[in-house]
Every structure is written in C-alpha cells, then in structure tokens.
Design a protein around this motif. Structure first.
Motif, PDB file in Angstrom:
ATOM      1  N   VAL A  75     -68.018 -20.150  37.181  1.00  9.28           N
ATOM      2  CA  VAL A  75     -69.578 -20.346  37.542  1.00  9.28           C
ATOM      3  C   VAL A  75     -70.339 -20.205  36.437  1.00  9.28           C
ATOM      4  CG1 VAL A  75     -71.129 -19.237  39.221  1.00  9.28           C
ATOM      5  CG2 VAL A  75     -68.760 -19.204  39.703  1.00  9.28           C
ATOM      6  N   VAL A  76     -70.171 -19.299  35.570  1.00  7.30           N
ATOM      7  CA  VAL A  76     -71.020 -18.933  34.402  1.00  7.30           C
ATOM      8  C   VAL A  76     -71.031 -20.139  33.543  1.00  7.30           C
ATOM      9  CG1 VAL A  76     -71.490 -17.513  32.641  1.00  7.30           C
ATOM     10  CG2 VAL A  76     -70.899 -16.447  34.575  1.00  7.30           C
ATOM     11  N   ARG A  77     -69.736 -20.709  33.057  1.00  5.58           N
ATOM     12  CA  ARG A  77     -69.595 -21.803  32.274  1.00  5.58           C
ATOM     13  C   ARG A  77     -70.430 -22.847  32.844  1.00  5.58           C
ATOM     14  NH1 ARG A  77     -63.651 -23.605  30.503  1.00  5.58           N
ATOM     15  NH2 ARG A  77     -63.863 -25.344  29.328  1.00  5.58           N
ATOM     16  N   SER A  78     -70.185 -23.264  33.982  1.00  4.80           N
ATOM     17  CA  SER A  78     -70.812 -24.333  34.719  1.00  4.80           C
ATOM     18  C   SER A  78     -72.325 -24.203  34.672  1.00  4.80           C
ATOM     19  CB  SER A  78     -70.188 -24.570  36.242  1.00  4.80           C
ATOM     20  OG  SER A  78     -71.105 -25.496  36.913  1.00  4.80           O
ATOM     21  N   TYR A  79     -72.748 -23.119  34.822  1.00  5.96           N
ATOM     22  CA  TYR A  79     -74.171 -22.862  35.039  1.00  5.96           C
ATOM     23  C   TYR A  79     -74.810 -23.020  33.455  1.00  5.96           C
ATOM     24  CZ  TYR A  79     -78.875 -20.899  35.444  1.00  5.96           C
ATOM     25  OH  TYR A  79     -80.098 -20.868  35.434  1.00  5.96           O
ATOM     26  N   LEU A  80     -74.410 -22.551  32.591  1.00  3.57           N
ATOM     27  CA  LEU A  80     -74.656 -22.466  31.284  1.00  3.57           C
ATOM     28  C   LEU A  80     -74.578 -23.974  30.554  1.00  3.57           C
ATOM     29  CD1 LEU A  80     -73.721 -18.981  29.675  1.00  3.57           C
ATOM     30  CD2 LEU A  80     -75.973 -19.942  30.558  1.00  3.57           C
ATOM     31  N   GLU A  82     -74.953 -26.679  31.995  1.00  2.35           N
ATOM     32  CA  GLU A  82     -75.891 -27.457  32.421  1.00  2.35           C
ATOM     33  C   GLU A  82     -77.483 -26.920  31.913  1.00  2.35           C
ATOM     34  OE1 GLU A  82     -77.510 -27.868  36.886  1.00  2.35           O
ATOM     35  OE2 GLU A  82     -75.242 -27.834  36.823  1.00  2.35           O
ATOM     36  N   HIS A  83     -77.438 -25.892  31.417  1.00  2.00           N
ATOM     37  CA  HIS A  83     -78.962 -25.286  30.985  1.00  2.00           C
ATOM     38  C   HIS A  83     -78.869 -25.147  29.628  1.00  2.00           C
ATOM     39  CE1 HIS A  83     -78.800 -24.615  35.288  1.00  2.00           C
ATOM     40  NE2 HIS A  83     -80.150 -24.743  35.240  1.00  2.00           N
ATOM     41  N   LEU A  84     -77.932 -25.469  29.022  1.00  2.00           N
ATOM     42  CA  LEU A  84     -78.157 -24.874  27.375  1.00  2.00           C
ATOM     43  C   LEU A  84     -77.526 -26.334  26.638  1.00  2.00           C
ATOM     44  CD1 LEU A  84     -76.561 -21.508  26.708  1.00  2.00           C
ATOM     45  CD2 LEU A  84     -79.003 -22.486  26.031  1.00  2.00           C
ATOM     46  N   GLU A  92     -76.890 -34.931  19.791  1.00  2.00           N
ATOM     47  CA  GLU A  92     -76.267 -33.733  20.404  1.00  2.00           C
ATOM     48  C   GLU A  92     -74.958 -33.359  20.384  1.00  2.00           C
ATOM     49  OE1 GLU A  92     -77.636 -33.873  24.660  1.00  2.00           O
ATOM     50  OE2 GLU A  92     -75.946 -32.618  25.235  1.00  2.00           O
ATOM     51  N   HIS A  93     -74.438 -32.092  20.139  1.00  2.00           N
ATOM     52  CA  HIS A  93     -73.241 -31.589  20.050  1.00  2.00           C
ATOM     53  C   HIS A  93     -72.879 -30.889  21.417  1.00  2.00           C
ATOM     54  CE1 HIS A  93     -74.182 -32.408  15.875  1.00  2.00           C
ATOM     55  NE2 HIS A  93     -73.078 -32.400  15.397  1.00  2.00           N
ATOM     56  N   GLU A  94     -71.537 -31.006  21.328  1.00  5.41           N
ATOM     57  CA  GLU A  94     -70.801 -30.309  22.553  1.00  5.41           C
ATOM     58  C   GLU A  94     -70.631 -28.748  22.239  1.00  5.41           C
ATOM     59  OE1 GLU A  94     -66.696 -30.350  25.259  1.00  5.41           O
ATOM     60  OE2 GLU A  94     -66.971 -31.595  23.602  1.00  5.41           O
ATOM     61  N   ASP A 129     -83.474 -24.984  26.408  1.00  6.20           N
ATOM     62  CA  ASP A 129     -82.802 -23.724  26.959  1.00  6.20           C
ATOM     63  C   ASP A 129     -83.699 -23.613  28.468  1.00  6.20           C
ATOM     64  OD1 ASP A 129     -82.221 -21.167  27.838  1.00  6.20           O
ATOM     65  OD2 ASP A 129     -82.325 -20.344  25.901  1.00  6.20           O
ATOM     66  N   THR A 130     -82.927 -23.935  29.481  1.00  2.00           N
ATOM     67  CA  THR A 130     -83.569 -23.795  30.816  1.00  2.00           C
ATOM     68  C   THR A 130     -83.153 -22.599  31.659  1.00  2.00           C
ATOM     69  OG1 THR A 130     -82.280 -25.704  31.625  1.00  2.00           O
ATOM     70  CG2 THR A 130     -84.440 -26.425  30.853  1.00  2.00           C
ATOM     71  N   VAL A 131     -82.169 -21.885  31.136  1.00  2.00           N
ATOM     72  CA  VAL A 131     -81.539 -20.768  31.719  1.00  2.00           C
ATOM     73  C   VAL A 131     -82.754 -19.889  32.511  1.00  2.00           C
ATOM     74  CG1 VAL A 131     -80.161 -18.693  31.372  1.00  2.00           C
ATOM     75  CG2 VAL A 131     -79.728 -20.565  29.941  1.00  2.00           C
ATOM     76  N   LEU A 132     -82.395 -19.591  33.740  1.00  2.00           N
ATOM     77  CA  LEU A 132     -83.091 -18.886  34.696  1.00  2.00           C
ATOM     78  C   LEU A 132     -84.521 -19.276  34.816  1.00  2.00           C
ATOM     79  CD1 LEU A 132     -81.211 -15.773  33.843  1.00  2.00           C
ATOM     80  CD2 LEU A 132     -80.876 -17.067  35.815  1.00  2.00           C
ATOM     81  N   VAL A 133     -85.133 -20.194  34.197  1.00  2.00           N
ATOM     82  CA  VAL A 133     -86.586 -20.495  34.233  1.00  2.00           C
ATOM     83  C   VAL A 133     -87.006 -21.107  35.563  1.00  2.00           C
ATOM     84  CG1 VAL A 133     -86.870 -20.864  31.730  1.00  2.00           C
ATOM     85  CG2 VAL A 133     -86.494 -22.804  32.923  1.00  2.00           C
TER      86      VAL A 133
END
Lengths: 168, 193
Positions: A75-80, A82-84, A92-94, A129-133
């Motif tokens: 879950v964390v991996r999938s969320y991050l 998408e947002h980083l 862009e680098h993976e 970085d759109t984490v939690l915004v």
C-alpha cells in the motif's frame, strides 16, 4: 476555585483522550551513495496521516499504538510511487522501492535511483512531491538534497507548489 | 529552492498564519483581548514570555530531557486557551493591570512551553534521531514573526474600531474572550470524545 476545578476535570479527561497531531509534514532526503554508485531517496511521514490517505479514516480507539496498524508495504509503495517523481537534468528516473521501516510515529521508506549521470554533472533536479497534499490542506513536504561537491539545498512543497527544482 | 534555515523559518510562519491550525492564533488573540492597544509594553512582555516558553522546550528537547505524551500536550493547548478566556473576564482589569507579575504572563509562558513541546516531539520523529536544534530554532523564529504579525493586525483592528465606534475595553474583552472560550471548549470536547 473555578479555574482550579476546571484544570482538574480537564486534565483528567485529557489523560483519557486521543487526538490528531498538529504538524502535517513529511521530510525526504536525496543523497548519493558513493560506495554503491547510486542515488537514494528516503522519506519519513506520519503513520496516521498515511492511514487517512490510504484507508480514509483512523481507527476509533481511545489510545492507539500507530506502529501496530501501519499500512502494509504494498500500500505504501503504491501510494508513494504515485506521489513522488524525480528528474535529473530533465530526464525522469525510476524510483526503485528498497525498504520500509515502521518507527514509533512514522513510516520510513527508502528508494534507490540508478542513473548514468554522476553528481558532478547534475545541473537540475526536478521533483514532484504531492505526498498527502490533497488529503490535508496544511500539509508541507520538504526534500533536502545533499550531493557530493554541491551545496546542500532544500525544496518545500504544499498543495499549491507540487513541483520544485534545485539548480546548480 | 532554499537553504534549510529558510525552509523551517517559512514553515513556522505558515504554521501560525495557517487558518487550518488556528489553535495558536486563537490563544494569541484571547491573550491580547485583556489589553487595550495602549498597553503595548505589557503585550511585548507577553510575547517575550511565550518566546521564553518555546526556548525552554527547545533546550529540553535538544538535551532529550523531556518526553511528554503528545495526546496530553494536544489537549492542554485548548485548555490553556479556555482558562485564559475565563481569566480575562473573571478579574478586575483596572486593579489587575497595576500588578507587576500577572497570571497572563505565566499562561503565555506555559502555552509556549506546551506548544513547543508538541512540535519538538513531532520534529524528532521526522528527524530519524538526528539533532533538530537548528530546525526548531528556525521554526520558532518563523512562529514569532507570525505571532507579532497577528498581534499587530489584531490591535490595528481594535484601534480602528475604537476610533470609529468608541468600543469600550471591557466590551471588547468580553467579545473576544467569549469567542475564545467557545471555540476552545469545542476543541477540548473534540479531543475527548
């Protein structure tokens, strides 16, 4: 007398209470691991905020040990993921998920980033970085960039500043 | 793109000026309700008391001496606001202002202490065990700048209303303290229920 009684009652009640924390923030570090010839991005974010973002609500308990209910790795991996996002010199680098650790209040995640571009050749680093915004209006994210031979820089993100750059 | 000090300075300023995290702002306004705009020297002492509270927290946090329950800290914040509002309307203002040491100063000191404690706990969690003294110092300066701005705006509004409508000090105090008590009571109930 009234103030004293109020203190006593409310202090007693407060011991039984649970509340959301006031600081909505994540802190990330982008560094270069000389021995592995790879870049690393690590990020710490609060467990309860992550639960809110991925599950929509917090468990209703009087006292919660956040570390026992942290979201799973997938879950964390999938969320991050998408947002980083990170680009070096416009490419862009993976970000490759390396490991995740649950601490007392936070989740600590490490990513690796392989690139042909060595630190001395980096001219620009573009970060999204759109984490939690979107979940929290007062969310602030900081990315500290520390590369060998370059001045340490920090980029601040919020709901209205979702992308940022460091130039050298 | 900024250096680290500026980032945390901005964070501190944004935190206090953020309507979403209004507890701090509410406390400052409730604290100032007791005073007329002519009492600026006393207000300066209040702001200083708050700064001292924050600084004590900073030192204790840096030395790893304190580790207070965050839940307790978070509930103490609205309690402090509520007690400040009750205190504002329960004492004789004229006699009280003649005192050299006032309970308000202690409330400001205490609030600075617990508010700072809340932040140091959470900053620590994000630091991964590294020293956070520099970050907290910058954050506190940002808070102080924001706090002074709030005080200036508050008293400018009071000054304008006083000149235009001739508002009495006691009415102003009752109006602001009543609002402070009401909002803080809701905050207390929210943390308990």
């Amino acid at each position: 007398m009234i103030a004293g009684t109020t203190w006593f009652i409310l202090l007693f009640a407060s011991i039984l209470s649970a509340s959301e924390h006031p600081l909505k923030m994540s802190v990330a570090n982008f560094t270069y691991l000389e021995e592995k010839k790879t870049y690393q991005l690590d990020i710490r974010l609060y467990i309860d905020d992550l639960i809110m973002a991925t599950e929509g609500e917090l468990p209703k308990a009087i006292s919660v040990d956040w570390s026992t209910i942290a979201p799973g790795k997938a879950v964390v991996r999938s969320y991050l993921n998408e947002h980083l996002k990170i680009s070096l010199n416009g490419t862009e680098h993976e970000l490759k998920f390396s490991k995740m650790k649950v601490e007392e209040l936070t989740v600590y995640v490490i990513y690796n980033l392989k690139s042909e571009i060595i630190p001395s050749l980096i001219k620009t680093i573009d970060i999204t970085d759109t984490v939690l915004v979107d979940e929290f209006v007062n969310q602030r994210n900081i990315v500290h960039i520390e590369l060998p031979g370059k001045k340490r820089k920090s980029v601040l993100f919020n709901r209205y500043h979702r992308t940022g750059s460091a130039e050298y | 793109m900024m250096d680290q000090f500026k980032v945390y300075l901005q964070l501190g300023f944004e935190h206090i000026s953020d309507v979403g995290a209004y507890d701090h702002m509410l406390f400052i306004i409730t604290l100032c309700a007791f005073y007329a705009w002519k009492d600026w020297k006393k207000i300066l002492i209040l702001v200083t008391a708050f700064t001292i509270g924050h600084s004590i927290t900073l030192a204790l946090s840096a030395l790893d001496i304190i580790n207070v329950s965050q839940q307790l800290v978070e509930t103490l914040i609205p309690i402090t606001i509520f007690l400040t509002a009750i205190h504002n309307v329960s004492v004789n203002r004229e006699n009280y202002l003649k005192r050299k040491i006032m309970l308000n100063y202690l409330l400001a000191l205490f609030f600075g202490f617990i508010h700072g404690m809340g932040f140091s706990n959470f900053f620590k969690a994000l630091s991964g065990g590294e020293s956070i003294v520099g970050e907290l110092f910058a954050f506190n300066i940002g808070l102080e700048i924001g706090q002074i701005l709030i005080v200036v705006i508050f008293f400018t509004l009071y000054f304008v209303l006083d000149k235009l409508l001739g508002i009495k000090d006691r009415d102003w105090n009752l109006f602001i303290s009543g609002a402070g008590a009401g909002v803080s009571l809701i905050m207390i109930l929210n943390t308990i229920l």
